[in-house]
Design a protein around this motif. Structure first.
Motif, short mmCIF file in Angstrom:
data_model
loop_
_atom_site.label_atom_id
_atom_site.label_comp_id
_atom_site.label_asym_id
_atom_site.label_seq_id
_atom_site.Cartn_x
_atom_site.Cartn_y
_atom_site.Cartn_z
N CYS A 57 0.83 -1.21 0.00
CA CYS A 57 0.00 0.00 0.00
C CYS A 57 0.87 1.26 0.00
N LEU A 102 2.27 1.59 -3.54
CA LEU A 102 1.19 2.00 -4.44
C LEU A 102 0.82 3.47 -4.22
N ILE A 104 1.25 6.42 -7.03
CA ILE A 104 0.08 7.18 -7.49
C ILE A 104 0.29 8.67 -7.26
N ALA A 142 -4.96 4.02 0.02
CA ALA A 142 -4.63 2.67 -0.43
C ALA A 142 -4.84 1.65 0.69
#
Length: 284
Positions: free
Chosen positions: A242, A245, A249, A264
């Motif tokens: 997470c 990610l 992003i 996330a």
């Protein structure tokens, strides 16, 4: 999709992006390891309380114009962690009440000091960055990365070496004391390690979002697994994924790093919750 990969490839050539990824992974790993223990001991909000203390410590360091605010912030947060743990055993002031007092008091005093002795002309920006994390990952320096790496190695090593004792203290303090394990000593160690993790994470996710890194991965893993070891490993994996990610992003779409990582984590929790319902998983 090709444009996104090209953008990421371009950003990976810059050191500050690699710094953010390294720090994000290390912080996520450390926070998830002890998050399971805090959740099971019903002491999850100590992270929230200590994060506000860290904000107060950082405010004092800023007012005193310290070039590096981490030593003072870390000292104040560790001392507060010890005091909070001691107060939890005080019949006059219960643990949750003590956390609420320290949390609100530190946040208010820190903001008051910053208003009276403003160290810069952009007070709202400084406060927002401290509370919710830096809107830019350019703020991480090589020194901060090295320091984070050293402290993270220490945290992981301590957790691995003391795993059996932490497991015993987490589930039954009375039994631990009866078998010769000093439960109070290991509770203090847990509190101090959490304080270190919180100070490390402030630049990335901000003081108001740190407790999400501690709580969400643990709760997500508990939807899928039953044993303490399985939940801990799953929590660490989910937290790291997470974090990666969320940072990626934020790089591509320009969103705040801390908020994106927490978003996330929330999505991961919802997915794990649904999977747990479908396969009949139960929490610890």
């Amino acid at each position: 999709m090709a444009t996104i990969f090209e953008t990421l490839k371009l950003y990976f050539t810059y050191p500050f992006v690699r710094y953010a990824l390294i720090v994000g992974v290390l912080i996520a790993l450390c926070s998830s390891l002890l998050g399971v223990t805090l959740v099971l001991k019903r002491f999850s909000f100590i992270g929230d309380g200590l994060s506000h203390v860290a904000f107060g410590g950082m405010a004092i360091a800023s007012v005193l114009k310290f070039t590096n605010d981490m030593p003072l912030t870390l000292t104040v947060t560790v001392i507060s962690a010890i005091l909070l743990l001691m107060s939890s055993k005080n019949a006059k002031i219960k643990g949750d009440a003590a956390i609420a007092m320290v949390s609100v008091g530190s946040l208010a005093i820190g903001y008051l000091l910053l208003n009276i002795f403003s160290p810069s002309g952009n007070l709202s920006g400084d406060v927002c960055s401290t509370l919710f994390g830096s809107t830019s990952i350019l703020t991480l320096t090589k020194t901060e990365v090295y320091l984070c790496a050293v402290l993270s190695v220490i945290v992981v090593a301590v957790f691995v070496l003391l795993y059996n004792r932490i497991f015993a203290v987490t589930f039954d303090e009375d039994f631990s004391n009866a078998t010769g394990i000093n439960a109070n000593l290991y509770n203090f160690a847990i509190a101090i390690i959490i304080a270190v993790i919180i100070v490390l994470a402030m630049n990335l996710v901000g003081s108001l979002l740190i407790s999400a890194l501690v709580i969400f991965p643990s709760l997500s893993a508990m939807r899928l697994f039953k044993s303490f070891k399985s939940v801990t490993v799953c929590s660490a994996v989910l937290s790291v994924l997470c974090s990666l990610l969320g940072i990626l992003i934020s790089i591509v779409f320009g969103t705040p790093v801390g908020s994106t990582i927490v978003a996330a984590d929330i999505i991961a929790f919802l997915v794990c919750y649904i999977i747990g319902l479908l396969v009949g998983g139960k929490k610890i």
